[in-house]
Design a protein around this motif. Structure first.
Motif: not given
Length: 556
Positions: A378-382, A215-226, A375-376
């Motif tokens: 916590r309503m920040k991205c959708c 959740t923290y990584l998604i909320q803050n826009g972090y992405k994988t190497k891909q 859900e992931k």
């Protein structure tokens, strides 16, 4: 020994199609010729054929072999004939049990390459001896592979594959392995990615939860190497990868505790370099790699810089183990009809059913559809509104009933969809033709430069030509990748006659039978009739096969 009134069985096996060695067809023909020569034409012509292609000889779990043994147990065959002993099995235990079972069934086993026939005592004795050598060869090969891993581990080099986040592969020198010079690579730290790795470890230790870290990584826009959003699985893979662990004394103690095979002395754990673990995964074709137990790892100190102190990495492993011990598999919803089909119209992620534990007036368990990204994050991205699952499913069923009332209109839409897909397929096929022409021209350009480089040796033009060739090679690789994508897309853009008939058949019976279907049958019928379902917060859109726009909308 055997009843010669029953036919022979010919068994053939090959691990995979290679175009080399004894093909399935060759094995069968050689066995048939053997039967013809020794037992006559009638037995050769009536022989039952069992063939497994793409299966290892390491065990007996092969479909055609199992079918043959079923026939044997029914006493429907008198003898089994194979080209070579190891076509049956390379495992002495399996082979010994098989011979014992065939003896009990009074069925002979004949291997024509080794000229063994279990109908005679000498044949049975020789068969066992040959099987011992067959397994010995297999174990020798496995031992040789492991010895090679030992040699590789001494070098501590990176063997290639998907480079872990935080590093890039860098060539350093050559090493001698098994008497041969090999290219050697090491991992070089990428500062920005290394910061992300440290953050992931920090957040997991802070929360003790993969879900909260995700959740923290998604909320803050972090992405994988891909370039994808992080999932719990991607996070766990990073947290459990020993490549990040700094080779210090805490790391040494943990590895010794886990009884890994260490190719380093305690004094080598100086707190600078990272760990390289060989033999860490079990790779199976067509399946996800399985992690081996740590006792099977071969571990060395790598040439790269470690990122996570040993104590911290070990603490993460302990937490993962604790989480695993109290984890359990949640029961899947057997109520919702649109699981795996309903998509959020806001962020394009799937919506999953969420059960409430309560029941409505109809006696149905109440559930809603919740956007997985909502859900992931916590309503920040959708923040799309949840859908009333019970009502939404009923609406979809009613809409499909309406469509089924006018079968002619539905068939017309399918025909239009099929025509549209055909046109799109032709567009992609034209793209393939254009790209193949580009590829051909690029290859000609490369050939021309390769020819000119011979006369440019030692001149100022030499380096320029080499750079040009490198650029053209990159262009060639990109074009090949584009061709592959276009070909795959073109194949997908086709509604086959079989699919078309299945859709019409399902539709013709849908209205009359849907109310008598159970949940699984309704779900299966919807998947046949509907390509995609989208919820925009107010309206559900149903996309039929071959359609670009919603075929019908239902508001709620």
């Amino acid at each position: 020994m055997e009843d010669r009134n029953q036919p022979f069985a010919i068994y053939s096996r090959k691990s995979k199609f290679t175009g080399k060695g004894e093909s399935i067809g060759n094995q069968i023909e050689l066995c048939r010729q053997y039967i013809l020569t020794h037992y006559g034409e009638s037995f050769a012509d009536s022989a039952l054929i069992f063939e497994d292609e793409g299966f290892s000889g390491g065990n007996l779990e092969r479909p055609q072999f199992q079918q043959m043994m079923k026939e044997a147990k029914k006493k429907k065959i008198s003898a089994i004939v194979c080209y070579r002993l190891d076509r049956i099995s390379r495992n002495i235990g399996d082979f010994a049990n098989l011979i014992g079972e065939l003896n009990h069934l009074e069925i002979s086993f004949i291997s024509i390459k080794e000229q063994f026939d279990t109908s005679s005592p000498m044949g049975r004795a020789m068969m066992y001896i040959a099987s011992v050598f067959s397994q010995l060869e297999r174990e020798t090969i496995a031992e040789r592979i492991r010895d090679n891993m030992h040699e590789l581990s001494k070098s501590g080099r990176w063997l290639g594959g998907n480079t872990p986040t935080g590093y890039q592969s860098e060539r350093v020198t050559s090493v001698t392995i098994d008497g041969k010079q090999k290219k050697a690579y090491k991992l070089k730290r990428i500062p920005q990615e290394a910061k992300l790795i440290k953050l992931i470890y920090e957040k997991f230790l802070e929360t003790g939860s993969l879900t909260q870290t995700e959740t923290y990584l998604i909320q803050n826009g972090y992405k994988t190497k891909q370039g994808r959003l992080f999932s719990r699985f991607a996070i766990k893979a990073i947290l459990s990868n020993p490549v990040y662990m700094i080779a210090d004394q805490e790391a040494y103690q943990y590895l010794k505790e886990k009884k890994v095979e260490l190719f380093a002395d305690p004094a080598d754990f100086k707190g600078t370099h990272g760990i390289i673990a060989y033999n860490r995964t079990l790779q199976k074709q067509g399946k996800a790699h399985e992690m081996k137990e740590m006792e099977e790892w071969i571990v060395a100190i790598g040439k790269h810089e470690g990122l996570i102190p040993g104590a911290e990495w070990v603490s993460v492993q302990r937490q993962l183990e604790r989480n695993k011990s109290k984890n359990y598999r949640k029961p899947r919803s057997n109520v919702a009809l649109l699981s795996g089909m309903l998509v959020c119209g806001n962020c394009n992620h799937y919506m999953r059913p969420k059960l409430s534990g309560r029941y409505n007036d109809r006696g149905e368990q109440i559930y809603s559809y919740l956007c997985s990204m909502k859900e992931k994050s916590r309503m920040k991205c959708c923040a799309i509104k949840n859908a009333d699952g019970n009502l939404l499913d009923r609406m979809v069923i009613e809409e499909l009933k309406k469509i089924s009332e006018d079968k002619r209109e539905f068939t017309r839409q399918l025909e239009e969809g099929r025509k549209l897909l055909k046109e799109e397929k032709q567009d992609y096929e034209q793209d393939v033709s254009r790209l193949e022409e580009e590829l051909s021209q690029t290859e000609k350009d490369i050939d021309g430069l390769v020819t000119s480089i011979k006369v440019a040796g030692g001149t100022a033009a030499y380096d320029y030509i080499v750079r040009q060739i490198d650029e053209l090679h990159k262009k060639k690789e990109q074009t090949l990748a584009q061709i592959e994508v276009c070909k795959e897309t073109a194949m997908a853009k086709e509604l086959t006659v079989l699919e078309f008939d299945l859709l019409k058949e399902t539709l013709s019976n849908f209205e009359k039978t849907v109310d008598y279907m159970d949940v699984e049958q309704k779900r299966a019928a919807i998947r046949i009739l509907v390509k995609r379902v989208v919820w925009d917060g107010d309206t559900v859109h149903l996309y039929l096969p071959g359609s670009k726009e919603p075929s019908c909308d239902s508001s709620k």
